[in-house]
Design a protein around this motif. Sequence first.
Motif, mmCIF file in Angstrom:
data_model
loop_
_atom_site.group_PDB
_atom_site.id
_atom_site.type_symbol
_atom_site.label_atom_id
_atom_site.label_comp_id
_atom_site.label_asym_id
_atom_site.label_seq_id
_atom_site.Cartn_x
_atom_site.Cartn_y
_atom_site.Cartn_z
ATOM 1 N N GLY A 117 -0.829 -3.670 -3.454
ATOM 2 C CA GLY A 117 -0.404 -2.158 -2.754
ATOM 3 C C GLY A 117 -0.231 -2.224 -1.341
ATOM 4 N N LEU A 118 -0.786 -3.014 -0.578
ATOM 5 C CA LEU A 118 -0.433 -3.220 0.781
ATOM 6 C C LEU A 118 0.992 -3.921 1.026
ATOM 7 C CD1 LEU A 118 -3.561 -4.936 2.413
ATOM 8 C CD2 LEU A 118 -2.981 -2.371 2.700
ATOM 9 N N VAL A 119 1.272 -4.524 0.158
ATOM 10 C CA VAL A 119 2.854 -5.078 -0.032
ATOM 11 C C VAL A 119 3.817 -4.052 -0.637
ATOM 12 C CG1 VAL A 119 4.495 -7.097 -0.765
ATOM 13 C CG2 VAL A 119 2.109 -7.352 0.024
ATOM 14 N N TYR A 120 3.504 -3.285 -1.692
ATOM 15 C CA TYR A 120 4.363 -2.506 -2.283
ATOM 16 C C TYR A 120 4.648 -1.300 -1.548
ATOM 17 C CZ TYR A 120 5.261 0.966 -5.882
ATOM 18 O OH TYR A 120 5.929 2.143 -6.487
ATOM 19 N N GLU A 121 3.668 -0.686 -0.882
ATOM 20 C CA GLU A 121 4.031 0.671 0.050
ATOM 21 C C GLU A 121 5.304 0.374 0.848
ATOM 22 O OE1 GLU A 121 3.264 3.772 -0.592
ATOM 23 O OE2 GLU A 121 2.209 3.291 -2.259
ATOM 24 N N PRO A 122 4.860 -0.621 1.841
ATOM 25 C CA PRO A 122 5.907 -0.845 2.876
ATOM 26 C C PRO A 122 7.227 -1.369 2.302
ATOM 27 C CG PRO A 122 3.862 -2.024 3.386
ATOM 28 C CD PRO A 122 3.857 -1.398 2.137
ATOM 29 N N LEU A 123 7.257 -2.165 1.234
ATOM 30 C CA LEU A 123 8.768 -2.471 0.608
ATOM 31 C C LEU A 123 9.463 -1.296 -0.008
ATOM 32 C CD1 LEU A 123 7.754 -6.077 -0.875
ATOM 33 C CD2 LEU A 123 9.160 -5.506 1.174
#
Length: 178
Positions: A117-123
């Motif tokens: 989730g920490l990678v998904y949202e910014p990407l």
Amino acid sequence: MEHMDRIRTLSRRFRRLFRAAFWLLPAVPALQWAFINHLPVPMAERLLPVGVHGELPGVLRLGAFAVSLIPLAVLMAAARTLGRLFGLYEQGRVFGRENVACFRRLAALLFWWVGAGLVYEPLLGLVVTALNPPGQHLLILGISGLDLTALVIGGVLSVLAWVMDLGRAMQEDQELTV
């Protein structure tokens, strides 16, 4: 014995459910991004991390789908692990090494879920705003109450796996004692 029969019956149903989920889960983001431009505006806005003016072009929808594969991989691994765990229960295997391994893997997958989730949202924010003019690209970063809940549940599952493994080892010792 009646309880074990009931556990086996319910476990068979859950095993089938999670095995089906494993194969059906990829359809959700595929359909979501294929039809995002045709969804009602309030529904589309809930799926997007930022407001988008107009329709998303195909290249951005494809990029958003690719980014959504990150949390999808974690969900699929969890569905597969749960299918395996309930398969063990269906066979009447309740406190074996493999059961403990499933619990440990589920705990780890909850931690991975938060990381995904920490990678998904910014990407996703970057992909969705990729065609915006310079200075109007968005990088979104945050942690939610659900993320904290997943971390706590992951920790609890880790401890439960440890306790189950200790109980399993004690049972093996007892069976070997004459």
